[in-house]
Structures are given as structure tokens and as C-alpha cells.
Design a protein around this motif. Structure first.
Motif, short mmCIF file in Angstrom:
data_model
loop_
_atom_site.label_atom_id
_atom_site.label_comp_id
_atom_site.label_asym_id
_atom_site.label_seq_id
_atom_site.Cartn_x
_atom_site.Cartn_y
_atom_site.Cartn_z
N THR A 4 0.83 -1.20 0.00
CA THR A 4 0.00 0.00 0.00
C THR A 4 0.87 1.25 0.00
O THR A 4 0.59 2.21 -0.72
CB THR A 4 -0.94 0.00 1.22
OG1 THR A 4 -1.77 -1.14 1.15
CG2 THR A 4 -1.81 1.25 1.27
N ASP A 41 -6.00 -9.80 2.74
CA ASP A 41 -5.90 -8.39 3.12
C ASP A 41 -6.04 -8.27 4.65
O ASP A 41 -6.97 -7.66 5.16
CB ASP A 41 -7.00 -7.59 2.42
CG ASP A 41 -6.85 -6.09 2.58
OD1 ASP A 41 -5.77 -5.62 2.97
OD2 ASP A 41 -7.83 -5.37 2.31
N SER A 46 -7.02 -2.79 1.46
CA SER A 46 -7.51 -3.00 0.10
C SER A 46 -6.38 -3.15 -0.90
O SER A 46 -6.55 -2.90 -2.09
CB SER A 46 -8.46 -1.87 -0.33
OG SER A 46 -9.58 -1.85 0.50
N ALA A 51 -5.65 -3.14 -6.79
CA ALA A 51 -5.17 -1.81 -6.35
C ALA A 51 -3.93 -1.41 -7.14
O ALA A 51 -3.77 -0.22 -7.49
CB ALA A 51 -4.86 -1.82 -4.86
N TRP A 82 -12.45 -5.92 -8.46
CA TRP A 82 -12.89 -4.52 -8.55
C TRP A 82 -14.00 -4.21 -7.55
O TRP A 82 -13.95 -3.25 -6.83
CB TRP A 82 -13.33 -4.22 -9.99
CG TRP A 82 -14.12 -2.96 -10.14
CD1 TRP A 82 -15.44 -2.87 -10.45
CD2 TRP A 82 -13.66 -1.61 -9.99
NE1 TRP A 82 -15.83 -1.55 -10.51
CE2 TRP A 82 -14.75 -0.76 -10.24
CE3 TRP A 82 -12.44 -1.04 -9.67
CZ2 TRP A 82 -14.66 0.63 -10.17
CZ3 TRP A 82 -12.33 0.34 -9.61
CH2 TRP A 82 -13.43 1.16 -9.85
N LEU A 85 -13.21 -3.68 -3.72
CA LEU A 85 -12.63 -2.44 -3.19
C LEU A 85 -13.72 -1.64 -2.50
O LEU A 85 -14.89 -1.66 -2.91
CB LEU A 85 -12.03 -1.60 -4.33
CG LEU A 85 -10.79 -2.16 -5.00
CD1 LEU A 85 -10.42 -1.29 -6.21
CD2 LEU A 85 -9.63 -2.24 -4.03
N TYR A 89 -13.17 4.17 -2.52
CA TYR A 89 -12.02 4.03 -3.43
C TYR A 89 -12.49 4.01 -4.87
O TYR A 89 -11.93 4.67 -5.73
CB TYR A 89 -11.26 2.73 -3.15
CG TYR A 89 -10.42 2.68 -1.92
CD1 TYR A 89 -10.65 3.51 -0.82
CD2 TYR A 89 -9.38 1.77 -1.81
CE1 TYR A 89 -9.89 3.42 0.32
CE2 TYR A 89 -8.61 1.67 -0.67
CZ TYR A 89 -8.86 2.51 0.39
OH TYR A 89 -8.10 2.42 1.51
N ARG A 90 -13.52 3.19 -5.12
CA ARG A 90 -14.02 3.09 -6.48
C ARG A 90 -14.60 4.41 -6.97
O ARG A 90 -14.36 4.82 -8.11
CB ARG A 90 -15.07 1.97 -6.59
CG ARG A 90 -14.46 0.59 -6.48
CD ARG A 90 -15.48 -0.52 -6.61
NE ARG A 90 -16.27 -0.61 -5.39
CZ ARG A 90 -17.56 -0.87 -5.34
NH1 ARG A 90 -18.25 -1.08 -6.44
NH2 ARG A 90 -18.18 -0.94 -4.19
#
Length: 159
Positions: A4, A41, A46, A51, A82, A85, A89-90
Motif C-alpha cells: 500500500t 488483506d 484493500s 489496487a 474490482w 474495493l 475508493y471506487r
């Protein structure tokens, strides 16, 4: 957790114009993501291959390669991870993608990304100054796409 941080560092480097360095950092993050099992995770960051790909899209857009960014985006949103997430974030990512579509002159793609962002994370679209700018730019087109015209009214850009 190191993955991250590498993704964030890559995005920061891209924002400063250090595109080669951004690519190196993303490649390092991709190496870490490749070693994860499934959707492992434990720190709830995430972080994972999705990512990393998301960051690749944003870095490509930052370096001015909007065509590559759009191509990568279309592949990314079809991936299984996808939807895993977080919505925020999306939503934020889709706003950046809407700006990228605008850079290549694809108003339809920009409108679709913007409306998708509003569907996924309404607060990201209705409260962020960046979103208002994107909405205003797309809404200038006459006739404005229906979803964008509605958003322009919702955020107070039109009556």
C-alpha cells in the motif's frame, strides 16, 4: 502493508512528474501483490493486484497517456476484485477516470464514469470540488447527458 505504501508513493511520484520512478514503485508493489493468496488483506488496506492496476491507470493518466489509461481502466473494472474495493475508493477512482476520458475528448465515457461514481459513492461525487469541476465541464455539452444534467442540478450547478 508495504504494498500500500508503495502504491501511494507511486501516485505521489506521478503527481510530481517523476513518471519513471512511479513505474518502478508500481512494479515493486505488483511483486508484493503477486505473492498474496487470493484476496489476502489482513490489514484491511484493500491492497492487492486490483489496487496495483488501479494505480497503473492513474499513473498512465498523470504522465499524459490517456489512451493507455482508458485501455487499462476498461480491463480493470471487469476484474473480480474490482467490486471488493471499498465504495469510496471506487468512487474517487472513477472521478479520476472521468477526467481522463475528458482529456481524450470522450464525453460519453466521462459521463458514464461520473454517473457510475455517483452510483457507487454519491458523497464522493456530490461533495468533492474535483467532481463539481468535472460535472460542470461535461454539463456544458448541449444537450448534456441525462445523468450528468441531473448531477449538475443536484450539486447546484444548474437549476
Amino acid at each position: 502493508m508495504g504494498g500500500t505504501l508503495l502504491v501511494q508513493a507511486a501516485l505521489a511520484a506521478a503527481g510530481c512528474g517523476e513518471h519513471r520512478r512511479a513505474g518502478e514503485l508500481i512494479d515493486r508493489a505488483a511483486g508484493i501483490a503477486a505473492n498474496l493468496r487470493g484476496y489476502d488483506d489482513p490489514h484491511r488496506t484493500s491492497f492487492g493486484s486490483v489496487a496495483v492496476e488501479l494505480a497503473r491507470v492513474l499513473v498512465a493518466a498523470q504522465r499524459g497517456d490517456a489512451a493507455e489509461a482508458v485501455r487499462r481502466h476498461l480491463t480493470l473494472v471487469r476484474r473480480e476484485g474490482w467490486r471488493r474495493l471499498p465504495a469510496e475508493y471506487r468512487g474517487a477512482y472513477l472521478l479520476d477516470v472521468a477526467r481522463t476520458y475528458l482529456r481524450v475528448g470522450d464525453l460519453r465515457g466521462a459521463a458514464r464514469a461520473l454517473v457510475d461514481a455517483d452510483h457507487v459513492a454519491p458523497a464522493e461525487v456530490r461533495c468533492r470540488p474535483l467532481a463539481r469541476t468535472v460535472i460542470a465541464e461535461i454539463a456544458r455539452v448541449r444537450p448534456a447527458p441525462a445523468g450528468v444534467a441531473r448531477l449538475a442540478t443536484v450539486v447546484g450547478l444548474t437549476r
